[in-house]
Motif scaffolding. Structure first.
Motif, PDB file in Angstrom:
ATOM      1  N   ARG A  10       0.835  -1.210   0.000  1.00  0.00           N
ATOM      2  CA  ARG A  10       0.000   0.000   0.000  1.00  0.00           C
ATOM      3  C   ARG A  10       0.865   1.254   0.000  1.00  0.00           C
ATOM      4  O   ARG A  10       0.566   2.236  -0.691  1.00  0.00           O
ATOM      5  CB  ARG A  10      -0.937   0.003   1.211  1.00  0.00           C
ATOM      6  CG  ARG A  10      -2.116  -0.910   1.043  1.00  0.00           C
ATOM      7  CD  ARG A  10      -3.149  -0.682   2.145  1.00  0.00           C
ATOM      8  NE  ARG A  10      -3.900  -1.903   2.313  1.00  0.00           N
ATOM      9  CZ  ARG A  10      -3.956  -2.617   3.422  1.00  0.00           C
ATOM     10  NH1 ARG A  10      -3.330  -2.206   4.496  1.00  0.00           N
ATOM     11  NH2 ARG A  10      -4.660  -3.728   3.481  1.00  0.00           N
ATOM     12  N   LYS A  11       1.941   1.230   0.800  1.00  0.00           N
ATOM     13  CA  LYS A  11       2.847   2.382   0.844  1.00  0.00           C
ATOM     14  C   LYS A  11       3.512   2.587  -0.517  1.00  0.00           C
ATOM     15  O   LYS A  11       3.641   3.715  -0.993  1.00  0.00           O
ATOM     16  CB  LYS A  11       3.909   2.196   1.926  1.00  0.00           C
ATOM     17  CG  LYS A  11       3.368   2.343   3.328  1.00  0.00           C
ATOM     18  CD  LYS A  11       4.473   2.133   4.356  1.00  0.00           C
ATOM     19  CE  LYS A  11       3.941   2.246   5.765  1.00  0.00           C
ATOM     20  NZ  LYS A  11       5.011   2.006   6.770  1.00  0.00           N
ATOM     21  N   LEU A  12       3.931   1.506  -1.141  1.00  0.00           N
ATOM     22  CA  LEU A  12       4.551   1.594  -2.461  1.00  0.00           C
ATOM     23  C   LEU A  12       3.557   2.115  -3.487  1.00  0.00           C
ATOM     24  O   LEU A  12       3.892   2.961  -4.327  1.00  0.00           O
ATOM     25  CB  LEU A  12       5.088   0.229  -2.885  1.00  0.00           C
ATOM     26  CG  LEU A  12       5.775   0.159  -4.241  1.00  0.00           C
ATOM     27  CD1 LEU A  12       6.976   1.089  -4.292  1.00  0.00           C
ATOM     28  CD2 LEU A  12       6.185  -1.273  -4.550  1.00  0.00           C
ATOM     29  N   ASP A  13       2.334   1.646  -3.415  1.00  0.00           N
ATOM     30  CA  ASP A  13       1.293   2.105  -4.333  1.00  0.00           C
ATOM     31  C   ASP A  13       1.053   3.604  -4.171  1.00  0.00           C
ATOM     32  O   ASP A  13       0.906   4.330  -5.164  1.00  0.00           O
ATOM     33  CB  ASP A  13       0.009   1.313  -4.084  1.00  0.00           C
ATOM     34  CG  ASP A  13      -1.042   1.567  -5.143  1.00  0.00           C
ATOM     35  OD1 ASP A  13      -0.676   1.649  -6.336  1.00  0.00           O
ATOM     36  OD2 ASP A  13      -2.233   1.667  -4.781  1.00  0.00           O
ATOM     37  N   ALA A  14       1.043   4.082  -2.933  1.00  0.00           N
ATOM     38  CA  ALA A  14       0.844   5.517  -2.688  1.00  0.00           C
ATOM     39  C   ALA A  14       2.012   6.318  -3.243  1.00  0.00           C
ATOM     40  O   ALA A  14       1.809   7.389  -3.839  1.00  0.00           O
ATOM     41  CB  ALA A  14       0.684   5.776  -1.193  1.00  0.00           C
ATOM     42  N   ARG A  15       3.228   5.823  -3.077  1.00  0.00           N
ATOM     43  CA  ARG A  15       4.395   6.522  -3.621  1.00  0.00           C
ATOM     44  C   ARG A  15       4.333   6.593  -5.150  1.00  0.00           C
ATOM     45  O   ARG A  15       4.637   7.626  -5.749  1.00  0.00           O
ATOM     46  CB  ARG A  15       5.684   5.818  -3.212  1.00  0.00           C
ATOM     47  CG  ARG A  15       6.076   6.048  -1.793  1.00  0.00           C
ATOM     48  CD  ARG A  15       7.338   5.283  -1.506  1.00  0.00           C
ATOM     49  NE  ARG A  15       8.023   5.804  -0.358  1.00  0.00           N
ATOM     50  CZ  ARG A  15       9.140   5.304   0.117  1.00  0.00           C
ATOM     51  NH1 ARG A  15       9.704   4.269  -0.475  1.00  0.00           N
ATOM     52  NH2 ARG A  15       9.704   5.834   1.174  1.00  0.00           N
ATOM     53  N   LEU A  16       3.968   5.490  -5.764  1.00  0.00           N
ATOM     54  CA  LEU A  16       3.869   5.480  -7.224  1.00  0.00           C
ATOM     55  C   LEU A  16       2.763   6.401  -7.714  1.00  0.00           C
ATOM     56  O   LEU A  16       2.900   7.055  -8.758  1.00  0.00           O
ATOM     57  CB  LEU A  16       3.649   4.047  -7.730  1.00  0.00           C
ATOM     58  CG  LEU A  16       4.842   3.114  -7.594  1.00  0.00           C
ATOM     59  CD1 LEU A  16       4.453   1.693  -7.988  1.00  0.00           C
ATOM     60  CD2 LEU A  16       6.009   3.600  -8.433  1.00  0.00           C
TER      61      LEU A  16
END
Length: 59
Positions: free
Chosen positions: A43-49
């Motif tokens: 989820r954190k990676l998705d938000a960063r992307l």
């Protein structure tokens, strides 16, 4: 004497089953926690992307 041998076998089987069941439960708990941590990281990676994508769109 056969009855005594049979009771030892039953005790051994119950002991083995209990050991396997507790090990399986511990593994399931550990895998569940790992899965939860992986979902949080994704989820954190998705938000960063998503933020990176928005930055390129605004540029």
């Amino acid at each position: 004497m056969d009855i005594h041998v049979a009771s030892i076998d039953i005790a051994t089987v119950l002991s083995d089953v209990t050991s396997v069941a507790s090990s399986s439960a511990a593994l399931a708990y550990w895998l569940g926690r790992e899965s939860t941590e992986l979902n949080v990281k994704m989820r954190k990676l998705d938000a960063r992307l998503e933020n990176l994508s928005n930055a390129f769109i605004q540029f």
